[in-house]
Design a protein around this motif. Structure first.
Motif, PDB file in Angstrom:
ATOM      1  N   TYR A 148       0.827  -1.207   0.000  1.00 17.49           N
ATOM      2  CA  TYR A 148       0.000   0.000   0.000  1.00 17.49           C
ATOM      3  C   TYR A 148       0.865   1.263   0.000  1.00 17.49           C
ATOM      4  O   TYR A 148       0.600   2.222  -0.742  1.00 17.49           O
ATOM      5  CB  TYR A 148      -0.914  -0.020   1.223  1.00 17.49           C
ATOM      6  CG  TYR A 148      -1.940   1.090   1.283  1.00 17.49           C
ATOM      7  CD1 TYR A 148      -2.724   1.404   0.187  1.00 17.49           C
ATOM      8  CD2 TYR A 148      -2.132   1.802   2.459  1.00 17.49           C
ATOM      9  CE1 TYR A 148      -3.679   2.411   0.250  1.00 17.49           C
ATOM     10  CE2 TYR A 148      -3.085   2.804   2.541  1.00 17.49           C
ATOM     11  CZ  TYR A 148      -3.853   3.112   1.427  1.00 17.49           C
ATOM     12  OH  TYR A 148      -4.800   4.106   1.494  1.00 17.49           O
ATOM     13  N   LEU A 152       2.850   1.594  -3.345  1.00 16.38           N
ATOM     14  CA  LEU A 152       1.993   2.003  -4.461  1.00 16.38           C
ATOM     15  C   LEU A 152       1.462   3.423  -4.290  1.00 16.38           C
ATOM     16  O   LEU A 152       0.490   3.797  -4.946  1.00 16.38           O
ATOM     17  CB  LEU A 152       0.818   1.025  -4.599  1.00 16.38           C
ATOM     18  CG  LEU A 152       1.181  -0.401  -5.018  1.00 16.38           C
ATOM     19  CD1 LEU A 152      -0.040  -1.310  -4.939  1.00 16.38           C
ATOM     20  CD2 LEU A 152       1.754  -0.411  -6.433  1.00 16.38           C
ATOM     21  N   HIS A 173      -2.218   3.454  -2.940  1.00 20.24           N
ATOM     22  CA  HIS A 173      -3.270   2.877  -3.776  1.00 20.24           C
ATOM     23  C   HIS A 173      -3.566   1.479  -3.243  1.00 20.24           C
ATOM     24  O   HIS A 173      -2.659   0.670  -3.064  1.00 20.24           O
ATOM     25  CB  HIS A 173      -2.832   2.795  -5.232  1.00 20.24           C
ATOM     26  CG  HIS A 173      -3.772   2.000  -6.098  1.00 20.24           C
ATOM     27  ND1 HIS A 173      -5.083   2.382  -6.319  1.00 20.24           N
ATOM     28  CD2 HIS A 173      -3.588   0.828  -6.767  1.00 20.24           C
ATOM     29  CE1 HIS A 173      -5.666   1.490  -7.103  1.00 20.24           C
ATOM     30  NE2 HIS A 173      -4.788   0.538  -7.385  1.00 20.24           N
ATOM     31  N   TRP A 174      -4.844   1.196  -2.963  1.00 21.39           N
ATOM     32  CA  TRP A 174      -5.249  -0.076  -2.353  1.00 21.39           C
ATOM     33  C   TRP A 174      -5.952  -0.935  -3.407  1.00 21.39           C
ATOM     34  O   TRP A 174      -7.127  -0.741  -3.691  1.00 21.39           O
ATOM     35  CB  TRP A 174      -6.168   0.164  -1.164  1.00 21.39           C
ATOM     36  CG  TRP A 174      -6.539  -1.091  -0.442  1.00 21.39           C
ATOM     37  CD1 TRP A 174      -7.643  -1.863  -0.631  1.00 21.39           C
ATOM     38  CD2 TRP A 174      -5.783  -1.738   0.598  1.00 21.39           C
ATOM     39  NE1 TRP A 174      -7.645  -2.947   0.214  1.00 21.39           N
ATOM     40  CE2 TRP A 174      -6.506  -2.901   0.982  1.00 21.39           C
ATOM     41  CE3 TRP A 174      -4.583  -1.448   1.229  1.00 21.39           C
ATOM     42  CZ2 TRP A 174      -6.057  -3.762   1.984  1.00 21.39           C
ATOM     43  CZ3 TRP A 174      -4.138  -2.307   2.226  1.00 21.39           C
ATOM     44  CH2 TRP A 174      -4.874  -3.445   2.583  1.00 21.39           C
ATOM     45  N   PRO A 175      -5.254  -1.934  -3.970  1.00 27.21           N
ATOM     46  CA  PRO A 175      -5.861  -2.764  -5.010  1.00 27.21           C
ATOM     47  C   PRO A 175      -6.462  -4.068  -4.479  1.00 27.21           C
ATOM     48  O   PRO A 175      -6.872  -4.914  -5.269  1.00 27.21           O
ATOM     49  CB  PRO A 175      -4.663  -3.071  -5.912  1.00 27.21           C
ATOM     50  CG  PRO A 175      -3.516  -3.157  -4.962  1.00 27.21           C
ATOM     51  CD  PRO A 175      -3.808  -2.198  -3.836  1.00 27.21           C
ATOM     52  N   CYS A 182      -9.151  -4.606   3.186  1.00 30.50           N
ATOM     53  CA  CYS A 182      -8.978  -3.303   3.822  1.00 30.50           C
ATOM     54  C   CYS A 182      -9.486  -3.345   5.262  1.00 30.50           C
ATOM     55  O   CYS A 182      -8.812  -2.913   6.199  1.00 30.50           O
ATOM     56  CB  CYS A 182      -9.716  -2.224   3.028  1.00 30.50           C
ATOM     57  SG  CYS A 182      -9.736  -0.584   3.803  1.00 30.50           S
ATOM     58  N   ASN A 192      -7.921   7.400 -10.236  1.00 32.91           N
ATOM     59  CA  ASN A 192      -7.345   6.085 -10.521  1.00 32.91           C
ATOM     60  C   ASN A 192      -6.721   5.439  -9.295  1.00 32.91           C
ATOM     61  O   ASN A 192      -6.339   4.275  -9.325  1.00 32.91           O
ATOM     62  CB  ASN A 192      -6.281   6.209 -11.625  1.00 32.91           C
ATOM     63  CG  ASN A 192      -6.873   6.615 -12.957  1.00 32.91           C
ATOM     64  OD1 ASN A 192      -7.966   6.166 -13.314  1.00 32.91           O
ATOM     65  ND2 ASN A 192      -6.169   7.469 -13.685  1.00 32.91           N
ATOM     66  N   ILE A 193      -6.608   6.208  -8.208  1.00 33.54           N
ATOM     67  CA  ILE A 193      -6.043   5.695  -6.958  1.00 33.54           C
ATOM     68  C   ILE A 193      -7.174   5.403  -5.982  1.00 33.54           C
ATOM     69  O   ILE A 193      -8.039   6.253  -5.740  1.00 33.54           O
ATOM     70  CB  ILE A 193      -5.061   6.710  -6.343  1.00 33.54           C
ATOM     71  CG1 ILE A 193      -3.829   6.863  -7.243  1.00 33.54           C
ATOM     72  CG2 ILE A 193      -4.640   6.289  -4.938  1.00 33.54           C
ATOM     73  CD1 ILE A 193      -2.812   7.849  -6.713  1.00 33.54           C
ATOM     74  N   ILE A 194      -7.173   4.201  -5.445  1.00 30.49           N
ATOM     75  CA  ILE A 194      -8.169   3.792  -4.453  1.00 30.49           C
ATOM     76  C   ILE A 194      -7.525   3.820  -3.080  1.00 30.49           C
ATOM     77  O   ILE A 194      -6.509   3.167  -2.843  1.00 30.49           O
ATOM     78  CB  ILE A 194      -8.708   2.373  -4.748  1.00 30.49           C
ATOM     79  CG1 ILE A 194      -9.330   2.323  -6.140  1.00 30.49           C
ATOM     80  CG2 ILE A 194      -9.720   1.960  -3.679  1.00 30.49           C
ATOM     81  CD1 ILE A 194     -10.512   3.248  -6.306  1.00 30.49           C
TER      82      ILE A 194
END
Length: 361
Positions: A101, A104, A107-109, A115, A191-193
């Motif tokens: 995390y 990145l 960013h959480w994929p 989560c 685009n970033i979670i």
């Protein structure tokens, strides 16, 4: 800059500023390149801490679990230390998610479930560890104050039942950290979670959301640090007075290890709790205090991470010369570390004993 220190975002949006809580940090873009470089350097330091905690924690606590389960006679002490190792192992096992995390750029994929689970496991470790340490302290105190009763009633079966209580309390207290965890697109880059704390739920009131955040911080400090600390200090004060009154000279290695484990826990977690309260005050504080909180919170959280890999090292390296420990087999080291101390017998007879069997059955 709009303040959202308390993660006062709605369910469908993410914070515009810093999410200080625990170890996720989504910093605002800095005003100059130097500050941005400093923040990224801080993230690199955090990832190093996470990686060290993961490697040492999984390996060390895995060894403790394997040896106590399959290579040693089960005693009351081994029940306590086994459960401490399990709590630390579970937490460190999930650390690669935090490393990824951070790497990145937050960013959480990994989806909503992981989560929530990642946050839940982190605080489960905090609460379970401190509650088990409190149980250990009470157990040592009872053994010293009531040696005869303890020798007749203290056994592994009762210990296995008692240790369920701190696990249950830790599970209950960790649930809110999963309930309030959420994922959503970053407000500046869709685009970033982000994986963040969403204290909104069904409410849209900022006051309610801020209150929820404050309550969680206060409860975490009072129940997860202050009360256990007071109980532990009282227990070991009573033990010290009893030992001095009876003029006991024998020094037990397990007793030293218990003290070391407790001290390391509070030294590692105290800065985290301090910065949690500084975070509460930073919204209306001077800019320099906000900077202290911004840079200090990740470091304090990283120090708390390291506590999960410290205990196996303490088991091995306390009480004897370093070279002697290197010559000792791993099994012998852990058997010595977890052997029952002979305070009970010493309090009754003031004589030394070489027995290593558990007194409690």
């Amino acid at each position: 800059m709009e303040n959202s220190t308390y993660a006062l975002e709605s369910r469908n949006s993410t914070a515009n500023t810093i999410d200080y809580e625990y170890y996720y940090y989504t910093f605002e873009p800095e005003e100059n390149e130097q500050n941005s470089s400093s923040i990224w350097s801080l993230h690199i330091v955090a990832m190093v801490f996470y990686s060290v905690a993961f490697l040492l924690g999984v390996t060390g606590n895995g060894l403790v679990i394997w040896i106590t389960l399959f290579k040693m006679k089960m005693t009351v002490n081994t029940v306590w230390f086994l459960n401490l190792a399990i709590a630390d192992f579970i937490f460190t096992f999930f650390l690669p998610l935090s490393i990824a995390y951070t790497a990145l750029d937050f960013h959480w994929p990994f989806g909503l479930l992981l989560c929530k689970l990642n946050s839940f496991v982190a605080f489960l470790n905090l609460f379970a560890s401190v509650f088990i340490l409190m149980i250990i302290s009470i157990d040592r105190c009872i053994s010293v104050i009531f040696p005869v009763w303890s020798q007749n009633h203290r056994n592994t079966r009762i210990a296995c039942i008692i240790v369920l209580a701190p696990w249950f309390c830790a599970l209950v207290m960790s649930i809110p950290y999963a309930v309030f965890r959420d994922i959503g697109p970053d407000s500046k880059n869709k685009n970033i979670i982000n994986c963040y704390y969403n204290f909104a739920l069904s409410s849209t009131s900022n006051d309610i959301m801020e209150t929820r955040f404050r309550i969680m911080v206060i409860i975490r400090f009072v129940l997860g640090f202050l009360i256990p600390f007071v109980v532990i200090v009282i227990c070991y004060t009573v033990i010290a007075m009893k030992v001095l009154r009876n003029q006991l000279t024998n020094s037990s290695r397990p007793f030293k290890i218990i003290i070391a484990v407790i001290v390391s826990f509070f030294l590692c977690w105290l800065p985290y709790h301090i910065f949690s309260f500084l975070n509460l005050a930073s919204a209306s504080a001077a800019p320099h205090l906000r900077q202290v909180v911004k840079y200090g919170t990740p470091l304090a959280s990283s120090l708390a991470f390291l506590n999960s890999c410290v205990n196996p090292i303490l088991y091995v390296f306390i009480g004897k010369d370093f070279k002697e420990k290197l010559r000792t087999s791993i099994l012998a080291v852990f058997e010595n570390a977890f052997s029952e101390e002979h305070t009970q017998t010493s309090l009754k007879s003031k004589s030394n004993t070489s027995s290593t069997d558990c007194h409690a059955v």
